[in-house]
Enzyme design. Structure first.
Site, PDB file in Angstrom:
ATOM      1  N   GLU A  83       0.865  -1.177   0.000  1.00 41.50           N
ATOM      2  CA  GLU A  83       0.000   0.000   0.000  1.00 41.50           C
ATOM      3  C   GLU A  83       0.906   1.233   0.000  1.00 41.50           C
ATOM      4  O   GLU A  83       1.885   1.296   0.745  1.00 41.50           O
ATOM      5  CB  GLU A  83      -0.898   0.043   1.241  1.00 41.50           C
ATOM      6  CG  GLU A  83      -1.724   1.341   1.302  1.00 41.50           C
ATOM      7  CD  GLU A  83      -2.717   1.416   2.465  1.00 41.50           C
ATOM      8  OE1 GLU A  83      -2.777   0.484   3.282  1.00 41.50           O
ATOM      9  OE2 GLU A  83      -3.436   2.444   2.521  1.00 41.50           O
ATOM     10  N   ASN A  89      -4.545   5.117  -1.970  1.00 40.18           N
ATOM     11  CA  ASN A  89      -5.740   5.642  -1.312  1.00 40.18           C
ATOM     12  C   ASN A  89      -6.366   6.762  -2.132  1.00 40.18           C
ATOM     13  O   ASN A  89      -5.680   7.687  -2.559  1.00 40.18           O
ATOM     14  CB  ASN A  89      -5.380   6.194   0.070  1.00 40.18           C
ATOM     15  CG  ASN A  89      -4.954   5.090   1.006  1.00 40.18           C
ATOM     16  OD1 ASN A  89      -5.780   4.350   1.526  1.00 40.18           O
ATOM     17  ND2 ASN A  89      -3.645   4.949   1.184  1.00 40.18           N
ATOM     18  N   GLU A 134      -8.039   2.191  -2.801  1.00 39.77           N
ATOM     19  CA  GLU A 134      -8.680   2.043  -1.488  1.00 39.77           C
ATOM     20  C   GLU A 134      -9.499   3.285  -1.186  1.00 39.77           C
ATOM     21  O   GLU A 134      -8.993   4.399  -1.247  1.00 39.77           O
ATOM     22  CB  GLU A 134      -7.621   1.844  -0.403  1.00 39.77           C
ATOM     23  CG  GLU A 134      -6.812   0.572  -0.600  1.00 39.77           C
ATOM     24  CD  GLU A 134      -5.938   0.222   0.601  1.00 39.77           C
ATOM     25  OE1 GLU A 134      -5.973   0.941   1.620  1.00 39.77           O
ATOM     26  OE2 GLU A 134      -5.220  -0.797   0.507  1.00 39.77           O
ATOM     27  N   ASP A 142     -12.019   0.725   2.472  1.00 40.63           N
ATOM     28  CA  ASP A 142     -11.034   0.916   3.546  1.00 40.63           C
ATOM     29  C   ASP A 142     -11.737   1.167   4.881  1.00 40.63           C
ATOM     30  O   ASP A 142     -12.871   1.626   4.910  1.00 40.63           O
ATOM     31  CB  ASP A 142     -10.174   2.141   3.185  1.00 40.63           C
ATOM     32  CG  ASP A 142      -8.774   2.047   3.743  1.00 40.63           C
ATOM     33  OD1 ASP A 142      -8.526   1.219   4.645  1.00 40.63           O
ATOM     34  OD2 ASP A 142      -7.911   2.811   3.282  1.00 40.63           O
ATOM     35  N   GLU A 191      -5.878  -4.836   8.602  1.00 46.28           N
ATOM     36  CA  GLU A 191      -4.807  -3.846   8.762  1.00 46.28           C
ATOM     37  C   GLU A 191      -4.482  -3.696  10.245  1.00 46.28           C
ATOM     38  O   GLU A 191      -5.254  -4.111  11.102  1.00 46.28           O
ATOM     39  CB  GLU A 191      -5.185  -2.505   8.129  1.00 46.28           C
ATOM     40  CG  GLU A 191      -6.441  -1.892   8.668  1.00 46.28           C
ATOM     41  CD  GLU A 191      -6.717  -0.508   8.110  1.00 46.28           C
ATOM     42  OE1 GLU A 191      -6.332  -0.219   6.974  1.00 46.28           O
ATOM     43  OE2 GLU A 191      -7.334   0.274   8.840  1.00 46.28           O
TER      44      GLU A 191
END
Ligand code: C2E
Ligand code: CA
Ligand code: CA
Length: 405
Positions: A178, A236, A268, A298, A355
């Site tokens: 990520e 993101n 995300e 997310d 996560e």
């Protein structure tokens, strides 16, 4: 470490109780003691104080800014030293506050119910020890920046993605990374996203950061694949960026330019507020999916109507918020939420990612519950491009490592 070597910040609105705590600390030989009457005062002190405070002892229920908000803001601004929570609230509320504090990355020595005794305080302080090396980030940075400063930084190419690996829980194989935005500030060092994302979003400038993250993230992923390290990349996207109906086409152009398949790119999305332009957001997300990009929901479990989103948007991945992982081993409600989120993912036939996996215990539980992917400090912290490259290359040659490149 001896108590006399530590610095303390006592946060308590009640004068008498604050003085009592200070006297107790003095009784334990503490010398460097500071005090604040509410969270706001304490936060202002933390950001302006020259040297980091080792231990914060904070009440929860206070006027102006309560202990919960203070813990969140301290955590978001990078405070990684120790905290003791104090409260007259009942035990369940105190343990909820405990869980929240940990989820924001603050190192919690423990929580004590009032009235405090010197012995209970001393027992918690014994947990202090040496700061964990991974969490040694110093709280010397400023917590906020003006839009002009941030835009200057962007124009001067001071922003870059850091990369954190995503690992397959069953095979321990690193499947991708990520990309997390960082500002390499010439004076302040590495500045985390909490200091700039919201300002960029509120002023309508978040797209500039997004394009940089997409370009650099996709280019980096492409170079990993070219070097034989098969990898995907997650970036993101702010909900605000989904208003631009041209988004999907432009992201496609970037991945084409870097010869990276859309399947290797995952976007995300966190829903932090109601969407202003639902039509455009849905059009973009559907088009991105049609072109083959992955879509991840997310912070699942915390967002604004998460469940409803699942029915509207063709997500390929569900990312369970770290607060559920952090407390899953000890806190029954968090565990229930975690296993039902995993069940939802299974029934929708999409991948589940956990996560904030910080411990072996977290890892074992997730494996047992059948979660697909894990991400968190237990595996590795976010790293700059070069460190990430070294990290995966070391895995590729090291046969004894827990993870596989
Ligand atoms: P997120 O997308 O939920 O990212 C995960 C956050 O958890 C990251 O914080 C990461 O450093 C942190 N983290 C990773 N492993 C652990 C762990 O084991 N324990 C704990 N306590 N935390 C862990 P970071 O990098 O500070 O990013 C914060 C948030 O900022 C991100 O949350 C994301 O919502 C936002 N963000 C970051 N980069 C971008 C970007 O390029 N664009 C947008 N729109 N938002 C971004
Ligand atoms: Ca994310
Ligand atoms: Ca998240």
């Amino acid at each position: 470490m001896r108590i006399s070597d530590l610095s303390f910040l006592v946060v308590e609105d009640h004068d008498f109780q604050r003085e009592t705590l200070i006297e107790m600390l003095k009784g334990l030989q503490a010398k460097d003691i500071h005090a604040a009457a509410n969270g706001q005062e304490a936060f202002d002190f933390l950001v302006s104080h020259r040297t980091p405070i080792d231990v914060i002892i904070s009440d929860l229920d206070m006027p102006t800014m309560d202990g919960l908000e203070f813990m969140r803001r301290a955590g978001e601004a990078g405070y990684r030293r120790s905290v003791i929570l104090v409260s007259a609230l009942d035990r369940t509320l105190l343990s909820a506050a405990e869980a929240m504090t940990k989820a924001y990355g603050v190192r919690l020595l423990g929580a004590i119910s009032k009235p405090i005794t010197q012995a209970s305080l001393e027992a918690l302080l014994e947990n202090h020890g040496a700061p964990e090396p991974k969490l040694q980030a110093r709280f010397t940075q400023r917590a906020s920046y003006s839009l002009d400063e941030i835009m200057d930084g962007l124009e001067n190419n001071q922003f870059e993605p850091f990369f954190q690996p995503k690992v397959d829980l069953a095979t321990r194989r690193v499947v991708g990374a990520e990309a997390l935005a960082r500002w390499r500030h010439p004076q302040q060092g590495i500045v985390p996203p909490a200091a700039f994302i919201k300002i960029l979003e509120d002023s309508g400038k978040i797209d500039e950061l997004m394009w940089m993250m997409l370009r650099k993230g996709i280019a980096f992923c492409s170079s990993l694949n070219a070097g034989g390290l098969e990898s995907s990349i997650a970036v993101n996207l702010s909900l605000k960026s989904l208003n631009n109906v041209d988004l999907a086409n432009r992201i496609t152009e970037i991945s084409r330019a870097h010869h990276l398949d859309a399947e290797k790119v995952c976007l995300e999305i966190t829903e932090t507020a109601a969407t202003t332009n639902l039509g455009a957001a849905l059009e973009n997300l559907t088009r991105l999916r049609m072109k083959g990009f992955g879509l991840s929901i997310d912070d699942f479990g915390t967002g604004y109507s998460s469940m409803q989103q699942l029915t509207r948007i063709p997500f390929t991945e569900l990312k369970i918020d770290r607060s559920f992982i952090a407390n899953s081993s000890t806190h029954e409600p968090a565990r229930v939420l975690l296993s039902s989120s995993l069940q939802i993912a299974r029934q929708l036939n999409i991948k589940a990612v956990a996560e904030g996996v910080e411990t072996q215990q977290n890892w074992d539980l997730l494996q047992e519950l059948g979660c697909d992917l894990a991400q968190g400090y237990f595996i590795a912290e976010p790293m700059d491009a070069r460190s990430y490259m070294n990290w995966v290359q070391t895995l590729a040659t090291n046969t004894t490592s827990m993870f596989v490149a």
